[in-house]
Design an enzyme around this catalytic site. Structure first.
Site, PDB file in Angstrom:
ATOM      1  N   TYR A 138       3.270  -3.416 -17.510  1.00 30.50           N
ATOM      2  CA  TYR A 138       3.188  -2.571 -16.314  1.00 30.50           C
ATOM      3  C   TYR A 138       2.226  -1.421 -16.601  1.00 30.50           C
ATOM      4  CZ  TYR A 138       7.298  -4.791 -14.177  1.00 30.50           C
ATOM      5  OH  TYR A 138       8.169  -5.698 -13.618  1.00 30.50           O
ATOM      6  N   HIS A 153       0.727   0.808 -13.480  1.00 24.07           N
ATOM      7  CA  HIS A 153       0.885   1.823 -12.424  1.00 24.07           C
ATOM      8  C   HIS A 153      -0.189   2.905 -12.549  1.00 24.07           C
ATOM      9  CE1 HIS A 153       4.687   0.043 -11.203  1.00 24.07           C
ATOM     10  NE2 HIS A 153       5.111   0.100 -12.456  1.00 24.07           N
TER      11      HIS A 153
END
Length: 371
Positions: free
Chosen positions: A94, A96
């Site tokens: 991840y 982001h």
């Protein structure tokens, strides 16, 4: 390929990039897996289990990063980890990036090939690598919200489901996607009164058919949103624009008019948050209060149920991990547009349009790097 699994170092992050079962899949395919000592200890995945699955145990993160062609993580690399990445190395985790210019700059400087779980797509516009954590976070949002409605934690002193003769709490869910659907399921199960808002009328229709009069569905106009939020005991923010910063749907002015002790849970905080008053918090210090309203904005909510989250995440990520490891990354992305949509940064270029737009970088079509 040599694949490295470092121990996660973000605050209260106990998940691990690969389970022993996933390691076994990779080693059976002929790959070498290096796991940092103790990477899975916090969730009961021992070094002995990783060795039995075919991995090698490495003492420290520095060796993992220096000796691996691909790094598999859960959370975005912290500054000291970004500094250990090198040109052409694959990072699969991840990211982001939209609300995080510092991390983006560090990844660009590294020259690494960075694939973000949250923007890998599936059929029909789905986000299959984000979905498992969205399911977990949606369910946890209700647990967290219910707990923080308790008076000792700053809340109104309201029991989510009420009791006979006393009304249940009024829960508002913004966004009818994976987060919102899981949140409303939990809220209904606890006996709350639930209103869900979304701009997709077809999705609202589906929820109405599934849950009937146990929920109220409402089109997410500015007026409907304001009226619902001001009347709520608990608001769950679960909106997402893939790769981009979350829209600030709940304004500071709305928060001023909410009930004292009401609770906001911003599940969109990884992408900057959908409440204007939000800022990221940690499991160690999860809440703050603005205008008498409790804000729960933990940026890695699923990390609190790390064992469940790790296994759920691996179910989704292992297929693409195998593809990246078994093929040259360029070939893997030529073969699969959905994996290609996960490429956010590569070789010093921003290769995801929403990230580029959010942070003011030039967007480079990933196809230009695959030739």
């Amino acid at each position: 390929m040599r694949i490295g699994i470092p121990r996660e170092i973000k605050n209260h992050e106990y998940r691990v990039g690969l389970t022993p079962g996933s390691v076994r899949e990779l080693t059976r395919a002929g790959h070498t897996v290096l796991v940092q000592a103790g990477a899975g200890d916090a969730i009961g995945l021992t070094d002995e289990q990783y060795i039995a699955a075919g991995s090698q145990i490495v003492a420290n993160a520095e060796s993992i990063f220096s000796d691996s062609e691909m790094i598999v993580k859960v959370k975005e690399p912290q500054p000291q980890e970004c500094a250990m990445l090198h040109k052409g190395q694959i990072l699969y985790t991840y990211l982001h990036l939209a609300p995080d210019p510092d991390q983006t700059a560090a990844l660009l400087k590294s020259g690494a090939v960075c694939v973000a779980y949250e923007t890998v797509t599936g059929e029909g516009g789905a986000l299959p690598l984000l979905a498992p954590m969205s399911e977990v976070a949606g369910r946890m949002a209700i647990q967290a919200g219910a707990a923080h409605l308790e008076k000792p934690k700053g809340g109104r002193g309201v029991l989510l489901g009420g009791v006979p003769g006393v009304p249940a709490a009024n829960v508002v869910v913004i966004g009818a996607g994976v987060v919102g659907t899981n949140a409303l399921q939990m809220a209904i199960g606890l006996g709350a009164r639930v209103t869900v808002l979304d701009k997709n009328v077809n999705r609202l229709r589906q929820l109405d058919l599934a849950f009937g009069n146990r929920i109220t569905t409402s089109y997410s106009s500015a007026q409907n949103l304001e009226e619902a939020v001001v009347d709520a005991d608990l608001v769950i923010g679960g909106v997402l624009i893939p790769g981009a910063a979350a829209p600030k749907l709940v304004t500071r002015e709305m928060v001023k008019h909410m009930k004292a002790g009401a609770v906001l849970v911003d599940v969109a905080i990884d992408q900057g948050g959908c409440f204007e008053t939000s800022h990221a918090t940690t499991h160690a210090d999860p809440t703050f209060i603005v205008d008498g309203v409790v804000h729960y904005c933990v940026a890695n909510m699923p990390g609190a149920v790390a064992r469940t989250s790790t296994f759920a995440l691996n179910n989704a990520t292992i297929t693409h991990a195998l593809a990246l490891a078994s093929k040259d990354w360029r070939q893997a992305m030529r073969d699969d547009i959905h994996l290609r949509n996960g490429l956010n940064v590569a070789l010093g270029r921003v290769t995801h349009e929403a990230v580029a737009s959010s942070l003011g970088y030039e967007f480079v079509n990933p196809l230009n790097l695959l030739e």
